[in-house]
Design a protein around this motif. Structure first.
Motif, PDB file in Angstrom:
ATOM      1  N   ASP A  51      45.455  36.116  47.042  1.00  0.00           N
ATOM      2  CA  ASP A  51      44.369  36.988  46.600  1.00  0.00           C
ATOM      3  C   ASP A  51      43.157  36.740  47.481  1.00  0.00           C
ATOM      4  OD1 ASP A  51      42.332  38.453  45.038  1.00  0.00           O
ATOM      5  OD2 ASP A  51      43.833  38.439  43.456  1.00  0.00           O
ATOM      6  N   VAL A  52      42.437  37.798  47.827  1.00  0.00           N
ATOM      7  CA  VAL A  52      41.234  37.636  48.648  1.00  0.00           C
ATOM      8  C   VAL A  52      40.057  37.149  47.817  1.00  0.00           C
ATOM      9  CG1 VAL A  52      41.941  39.373  50.324  1.00  0.00           C
ATOM     10  CG2 VAL A  52      40.630  40.080  48.309  1.00  0.00           C
TER      11      VAL A  52
ATOM     12  N   GLY B 196      48.355  39.507  44.943  1.00  0.00           N
ATOM     13  CA  GLY B 196      47.466  40.098  43.956  1.00  0.00           C
ATOM     14  C   GLY B 196      47.569  39.320  42.661  1.00  0.00           C
ATOM     15  N   THR B 197      46.424  38.978  42.074  1.00  0.00           N
ATOM     16  CA  THR B 197      46.443  38.192  40.832  1.00  0.00           C
ATOM     17  C   THR B 197      45.582  38.844  39.754  1.00  0.00           C
ATOM     18  OG1 THR B 197      44.623  36.782  41.610  1.00  0.00           O
ATOM     19  CG2 THR B 197      46.876  36.034  42.066  1.00  0.00           C
ATOM     20  N   GLY B 198      45.500  40.183  39.798  1.00  0.00           N
ATOM     21  CA  GLY B 198      44.723  40.907  38.806  1.00  0.00           C
ATOM     22  C   GLY B 198      45.479  41.098  37.504  1.00  0.00           C
ATOM     23  N   ALA B 199      45.052  42.087  36.730  1.00  0.00           N
ATOM     24  CA  ALA B 199      45.538  42.263  35.363  1.00  0.00           C
ATOM     25  C   ALA B 199      47.036  42.513  35.289  1.00  0.00           C
ATOM     26  CB  ALA B 199      44.777  43.412  34.699  1.00  0.00           C
ATOM     27  N   ILE B 200      47.588  43.352  36.192  1.00  0.00           N
ATOM     28  CA  ILE B 200      49.005  43.680  36.084  1.00  0.00           C
ATOM     29  C   ILE B 200      49.879  42.476  36.398  1.00  0.00           C
ATOM     30  CG2 ILE B 200      49.262  44.520  38.467  1.00  0.00           C
ATOM     31  CD1 ILE B 200      50.909  45.971  35.275  1.00  0.00           C
TER      32      ILE B 200
ATOM     33  N   ASP C 239      37.914  33.104  43.300  1.00  0.00           N
ATOM     34  CA  ASP C 239      37.752  32.769  41.880  1.00  0.00           C
ATOM     35  C   ASP C 239      38.897  33.330  41.053  1.00  0.00           C
ATOM     36  OD1 ASP C 239      35.404  31.418  42.419  1.00  0.00           O
ATOM     37  OD2 ASP C 239      34.112  33.135  41.939  1.00  0.00           O
ATOM     38  N   ARG C 240      39.284  34.569  41.325  1.00  0.00           N
ATOM     39  CA  ARG C 240      40.388  35.178  40.588  1.00  0.00           C
ATOM     40  C   ARG C 240      41.689  34.440  40.872  1.00  0.00           C
ATOM     41  NH1 ARG C 240      40.397  41.277  41.564  1.00  0.00           N
ATOM     42  NH2 ARG C 240      41.240  40.670  43.605  1.00  0.00           N
ATOM     43  N   LEU C 241      41.874  34.043  42.113  1.00  0.00           N
ATOM     44  CA  LEU C 241      43.065  33.286  42.486  1.00  0.00           C
ATOM     45  C   LEU C 241      43.115  31.954  41.753  1.00  0.00           C
ATOM     46  CD1 LEU C 241      45.573  32.892  44.276  1.00  0.00           C
ATOM     47  CD2 LEU C 241      44.049  32.077  46.094  1.00  0.00           C
TER      48      LEU C 241
END
Length: 388
Positions: A42-43, A15-19, A46-48
């Motif tokens: 991360d799936v 997971g590479t979100g906000a937290i 772009d976020r990854l």
């Protein structure tokens, strides 16, 4: 795990979100002399990619990217995995990491039920790890360490009355995120997703609980789980406490207050605390004992509660091959407390520690299949065929 004295622990994030970007990455950067972030999963490609660039720019980490947990674990063989995905994925990802030989630090809640927790515990290796820890960063920091020492050594007198408050505010847009407010994806409402931090800290300070009575309601939000809960709690040391968890409160605050025989200790903050957030008030009969009150003062060194503070203890445990804080029976106690709160609220009956065991509906689901709280099954639709 890296064995040489100078080798760094190889870590990966799921997971590479906000937290993860806002809390875990800075914590890893602060411990860059001991740990190296080598991979991220991360799936969302772009976020990854954005996370990998941020990790390189802000922390100097060269991070390999993966869309799949199993592929990452097989290719990288990390020593430590940090998990920041939605709660419904925690059990599966934690067990996969443990099975691959990695220690785990997972965002709260570690899992959605006591049954899932026991499955995670079965995947741990008791002889030196790996172990799974849950992020309860409010236990850490110099103020919390100092308060626990005073309480457990009796320096404040016997604990008598306590109050634990997580009164926050979340609007309808917050619950528009599909996995929020649902038993199957979040595990519960503010008791599970918000107040869990303060309730864990209360248990960390006061020790084992023995009995809980509760209430819960959906007063504003159209969700499966509650948006407010309250509880009355009795502890093994005789202390009694009130607990309030809310996402309906415009004046947001997190607070713990413990009245002891000789002093009151109170913590008031929102999402994290420093030494100055802890206040000690002497009872009338000890106000003329300055030497005793001097011991109550928070330490000169001010270490805020944070992911970085918790990571210090985890890395030390990995080095020593011992169970880290925030894991095992200690962390399970907090999850059992929440399950008991729900059971007490939904059944209207007091619940005692140790009562929720295999075979109890609240062992397998926080809603306990209560007809007013369990998710509604989709209605079957019968389509009559017309005769031609």
């Amino acid at each position: 795990m890296a064995s040489a004295a100078t080798a760094r622990i190889r870590a990966a994030v799921i997971g590479t979100g906000a937290i993860v970007t806002g809390s875990h990455l800075p914590a890893l950067r602060d411990h860059a002399d001991r740990v190296e972030l080598v991979a991220a999963v991360d799936v969302d490609e772009d976020r990854l990619d954005t996370f990998r660039a941020t990790a390189a720019e802000t922390a100097g980490f060269t991070v390999a990217g993966y869309p799949d947990v199993a592929a990452m674990l097989k290719a990288e063989r990390p020593d430590l995995v940090l998990i920041g995905t939605p709660p419904s994925l925690h059990r599966e990802q934690t067990v996969a990491a443990l099975t691959a030989g990695a220690w785990v630090l997972c965002e709260k809640p570690l899992c959605l039920t006591l049954a899932e927790y026991d499955e995670i515990a079965a995947a741990e290796t008791e002889a030196g790890g790996p172990y799974a820890s849950v992020v309860f960063q409010h236990r850490y920091g110099s103020g919390a360490v100092h308060a626990q020492d005073l309480l457990t050594t009796g320096a404040l007198g016997r604990p008598l009355v306590a109050h634990c408050q997580t009164t926050w505010h979340r609007d309808t847009a917050y619950y528009a995120v599909p996995w929020r407010g649902r038993w199957g994806s979040e595990g519960g409402g503010p008791s599970m997703g918000h107040g869990i931090h303060q309730m864990d800290l209360l248990l960390h300070l006061l020790g084992d609980w023995t009995e809980i009575r509760g209430m819960a309601g959906r007063l504003v939000h159209d969700v499966e789980s509650e948006d407010v809960s309250t509880a009355l709690v009795r502890f093994a040391n005789g202390a009694m406490a009130t607990v309030v968890n809310s996402v309906l409160s415009p004046d947001e605050v997190s607070r713990i207050r413990i009245d002891c025989a000789d002093a009151t200790v109170e913590l008031t903050h929102l999402y994290g605390h420093r030494n100055d957030d802890w206040v000690y008030t002497p009872a009338p009969h000890v106000r003329d004992e300055p030497a005793r009150q001097e011991r109550w003062r928070t330490p000169a060194a001010d270490l805020p509660s944070s992911h970085a503070a918790q990571l210090t203890g985890l890395l030390d445990a990995m080095r020593d091959g011992v169970r880290p804080p925030g894991s095992g029976p200690d962390a399970r106690r907090t999850l059992e407390f929440i399950a008991a709160l729900y059971k007490a609220a939904f059944t209207g009956q007091p619940v005692h520690a140790g009562e929720i065991a295999p075979g109890d509906p609240y062992y397998d689901a926080m809603h306990g299949n209560h007809p007013e709280w369990a998710p509604k099954a989709p209605q079957a639709t019968n389509v009559a065929k017309k005769e031609s």
